[in-house]
Design an enzyme around this catalytic site. Sequence first.
Site, PDB file in Angstrom:
ATOM      1  N   GLU A 121       0.852  -1.182   0.000  1.00  0.00           N
ATOM      2  CA  GLU A 121       0.000   0.000   0.000  1.00  0.00           C
ATOM      3  C   GLU A 121       0.900   1.248   0.000  1.00  0.00           C
ATOM      4  O   GLU A 121       1.859   1.284   0.757  1.00  0.00           O
ATOM      5  CB  GLU A 121      -0.910   0.047   1.222  1.00  0.00           C
ATOM      6  CG  GLU A 121      -1.934   1.163   1.110  1.00  0.00           C
ATOM      7  CD  GLU A 121      -2.931   1.217   2.274  1.00  0.00           C
ATOM      8  OE1 GLU A 121      -2.778   0.450   3.247  1.00  0.00           O
ATOM      9  OE2 GLU A 121      -3.851   2.028   2.190  1.00  0.00           O
ATOM     10  N   GLY A 254       3.003   2.498  10.800  1.00  0.00           N
ATOM     11  CA  GLY A 254       2.761   1.676  11.989  1.00  0.00           C
ATOM     12  C   GLY A 254       2.597   0.215  11.663  1.00  0.00           C
ATOM     13  O   GLY A 254       3.287  -0.643  12.217  1.00  0.00           O
ATOM     14  N   ALA A 255       1.686  -0.094  10.761  1.00  0.00           N
ATOM     15  CA  ALA A 255       1.425  -1.486  10.421  1.00  0.00           C
ATOM     16  C   ALA A 255       0.572  -1.542   9.171  1.00  0.00           C
ATOM     17  O   ALA A 255       0.052  -0.526   8.725  1.00  0.00           O
ATOM     18  CB  ALA A 255       0.705  -2.187  11.566  1.00  0.00           C
ATOM     19  N   GLU A 257      -2.395  -3.956   6.871  1.00  0.00           N
ATOM     20  CA  GLU A 257      -3.460  -4.947   7.009  1.00  0.00           C
ATOM     21  C   GLU A 257      -3.508  -6.010   5.923  1.00  0.00           C
ATOM     22  O   GLU A 257      -4.585  -6.567   5.649  1.00  0.00           O
ATOM     23  CB  GLU A 257      -4.802  -4.218   7.043  1.00  0.00           C
ATOM     24  CG  GLU A 257      -5.239  -3.576   5.699  1.00  0.00           C
ATOM     25  CD  GLU A 257      -4.911  -2.102   5.545  1.00  0.00           C
ATOM     26  OE1 GLU A 257      -3.978  -1.624   6.221  1.00  0.00           O
ATOM     27  OE2 GLU A 257      -5.570  -1.415   4.744  1.00  0.00           O
ATOM     28  N   HIS A 290      -6.793  -2.222  15.022  1.00  0.00           N
ATOM     29  CA  HIS A 290      -6.996  -1.477  13.768  1.00  0.00           C
ATOM     30  C   HIS A 290      -6.729  -2.378  12.556  1.00  0.00           C
ATOM     31  O   HIS A 290      -7.568  -2.490  11.659  1.00  0.00           O
ATOM     32  CB  HIS A 290      -6.072  -0.258  13.766  1.00  0.00           C
ATOM     33  CG  HIS A 290      -6.155   0.577  12.526  1.00  0.00           C
ATOM     34  ND1 HIS A 290      -6.893   1.730  12.458  1.00  0.00           N
ATOM     35  CD2 HIS A 290      -5.589   0.427  11.304  1.00  0.00           C
ATOM     36  CE1 HIS A 290      -6.787   2.249  11.249  1.00  0.00           C
ATOM     37  NE2 HIS A 290      -5.985   1.480  10.529  1.00  0.00           N
ATOM     38  N   GLU A 291      -5.574  -3.009  12.546  1.00  0.00           N
ATOM     39  CA  GLU A 291      -5.228  -3.838  11.378  1.00  0.00           C
ATOM     40  C   GLU A 291      -6.167  -5.029  11.274  1.00  0.00           C
ATOM     41  O   GLU A 291      -6.590  -5.407  10.183  1.00  0.00           O
ATOM     42  CB  GLU A 291      -3.772  -4.314  11.431  1.00  0.00           C
ATOM     43  CG  GLU A 291      -2.729  -3.204  11.602  1.00  0.00           C
ATOM     44  CD  GLU A 291      -2.869  -2.037  10.647  1.00  0.00           C
ATOM     45  OE1 GLU A 291      -3.388  -2.227   9.539  1.00  0.00           O
ATOM     46  OE2 GLU A 291      -2.481  -0.916  11.039  1.00  0.00           O
ATOM     47  N   GLU A 313     -10.035   3.951   6.101  1.00  0.00           N
ATOM     48  CA  GLU A 313      -9.225   4.414   7.242  1.00  0.00           C
ATOM     49  C   GLU A 313     -10.059   5.140   8.295  1.00  0.00           C
ATOM     50  O   GLU A 313      -9.907   4.897   9.488  1.00  0.00           O
ATOM     51  CB  GLU A 313      -8.054   5.268   6.760  1.00  0.00           C
ATOM     52  CG  GLU A 313      -7.025   4.506   5.920  1.00  0.00           C
ATOM     53  CD  GLU A 313      -6.447   3.269   6.605  1.00  0.00           C
ATOM     54  OE1 GLU A 313      -6.614   3.107   7.829  1.00  0.00           O
ATOM     55  OE2 GLU A 313      -5.826   2.460   5.892  1.00  0.00           O
TER      56      GLU A 313
END
Length: 849
Positions: A121, A254-255, A257, A290-291, A313
């Site tokens: 992404e 951060g991370a 998905e 979140h992920e 998001e």
Amino acid sequence: MKDAAPQTIYLSDYRPFGYLVDDVHLTFQLAETATRVISRISFRPNSDHPGEFFLHGQEVTLVWAKIDGKDVTPMITDEGLTCDVPDGPFVWEAEVEISPATNTALEGLYTSGGMYCTQCEAEGFRKITYYPDRPDVMSAFTVRIEGDHPVMLSNGNPVASGEGWAEWHDPWPKPAYLFALVAGDLVAHSGTFKTMSGKDVDLNIYVRPGADEDKCAFGMEALKRSMKWDEDVYGREYDLDIFNIVAVDDFNMGAMENKGLNIFNSSCVLASPETSTDANFERIDAIIAHEYFHNWTGNRITCRDWFQLCLKEGLTVFRDQQYTSDQGSHAVKRIEDAITLRSRQFREDGGPLAHPVRPESFIEINNFYTITVYEKGAELIGMLKRLVGDEDYYKALDLYFSRHDGDAATIEDWLKVFEDSTGRDLSQFKRWYSQAGTPRLTVSDSYEDGTYTLHFTQETPPTPGQDHKDPMVIPIAVGLLSQNGDEVQPTTVLEMTQVSQSFSFDGLAGKPVPSILRDFSAPVILQRDQTNAERAFLMAHDTDPFNKWDAGEALAREVYKKAVTDGAAPDKAYLDGIAAILRDDALDPAFRALVLTLPSEGDMAQVLFDAGVTPDPIAIHHAGEALRVAMAQHVQDILPRIYADCMNTGPFSPDAKSAGKRSLGNTALGLITRLDGGAAAAKQFADADNMTLQLGGLAALLRNGTGEEESKTFRTQWLSDRLVMDKWFGLTVSAAGPDAAASTAQKLTEEPDFDMKNPNRFRAVFGALAGHAAGFHAADGSAYRLLGDWLKKLDAINPQTTARMSTAFETWRRYDADRQAQIRAVLQDIAGTAGLSRDTSEMVGRMLE
Ligand code: TRP
Ligand code: ZN
């Protein structure tokens, strides 16, 4: 490569791709600088939307290509390739070579600490192979990985593996940005989860063997809590046999998905009491949630194009905020989110980088992963929920999931679901998605014969490219208190739609005191004439915890402002107010800690600017320090008791209640240190058995200008722990005096373990410098130039992180002419750098405009 004039992409130019993808098969032959990627992709013309056959591709070397088994010679540019193709369905095959070990941009396939990993992404897949790299092109993927690695992972379920190879199949159609691959010498911390329909899911958190294995337990529990929460609250069940998380040291964000294979910045998943603060634990819990939540809001329902980024998001941030609220205190979480929004999103909305939650054009999409898209995007979901009510909100969400499962959807689709399920017309509400800037909500009131009226006026200032603004739908949660502090009107939501609008309440026995914008019911700036006595009254009596805190915040801003402009001693109403809150053991300790925390120096610069005063960052810093001394003196009789209570927590647990006590304890310690010269802080540092207290002790000492020995001890103790060392680098800069911040940062870059290729380490030093308002704005401009020089160096290595960090300069027009001239020179110097990335040149260009 990126010399061509950067192109602006417009939402209004959206066209579907001319081909559909039925199947993707990828083979990776891993090698550090010469990985081969062999693709076999089944295409079919999109009969509804015929168009050109174009495959994105960047920094990939084509070895050969075939269509239906016959060699072809495509037309290749820097951006991708085109080729003559048959009229009907066909199979595209290609082999490309890429170099993961030299990929320092951390986008596409790269190596980090000897492991292979990916970040696709938004547009990284095109650096892996030629492909229609856009979120509305979706397909099932089969992936074969060949290489000499103990662990080789991709999306979906494992199919088969043997010596030197592994195969994965992801049955859920997905866009390329959700593709992931990981290979290396990794160990798993495993668990299982039984879903609501009784299916067992294998869970793994993969880390490199060694120090990280004992830092996975908290993340695993967070993952299980998230899976359960999404079932309980949204009815969403997981849909594969396995869910993998991998921790990576070098990561831009951060991370991520990726379907069934989330990849995390190691700072956002690894945790232990000795090495992680309570804030780290809370953040890790939220990011894992979140992920995980993206599996439905992002993956099962994805975005049609990148302009729709807030569709996944904003909604997913809203969901992770709800989750965090449910783990601890709703009020504390709401206050924390409002602090972040006001200080960082309002800043973005009020400056040269302002853009709508759904932008209408961009040059580099990586530059739009912003606090506006994420956090303001989440506020829009919260406002919708407040307007339609909880029951209708979850009804609309059920419809969203059933109607759009498998779709690449738009904001129009999202709002239509709410309109269809509630019968509401959301056309005016939709302006929140297209209109940038923070609305100012001005309020006045009147009272006559038992009728109380609130008069509201709204105005949104112009933002770049948007001079004219239309009125917004603003949900204003209001309650009324009697003069003796009883609530005479419980919270009710007023729905403002006009530029000016009045709302009346009758049958009142006397003129009430209003509590407006309870629970921060809309992302607006509330403007009203209020005396300190009124603020202190609400601080003492408001039944809405958010507004109780916010009254104290408003009072603190007022007191702080006067301290800067007139050198005034703090109003006693404020000091008595915080003393009363501090003393009130019925209040949540985390809440009390928030009330005791002064607005940041950056926020005060904005407060002064809004009041027509050119902010002097150095004066703000010194006024804040003096204010803290005055606060400490005023509550010195109760501080020791509060501090002792807070230190008495028993064995460490990261839960919200224990963390709240430590938070108040550290806040109290900060004040105590201003009175005792550091004795209590040194003791806390020496006795600490967890990072929250150890770092809290060290921070209190360093901010007091002492603690040099403790800092050395800390450095030696944690030298081999990267994540703790990031904290040390950051704190060393942020606790330096205003005159020393830049030189301290400069010195730290000479340390052997400063590595600019690692975004966490770079951010630790330069994020702290940018966040140190007085140090960053040192009058000689040394910090501006230091950051500018390092951004120029970093840009050649990692454009994405460079562009993000350049936002340190976004508030430059707030300051005096000298500072403005110095910053302009630095921005112009960056802009003129040969070979500057598209990412950074877009950001610097917008800031200079
Ligand atoms: N989709 C990710 C998230 O919010 C964000 C993200 C991770 C990202 N890595 C990225 C965005 C790299 C752009 C580039 O959960
Ligand atoms: Zn996200």
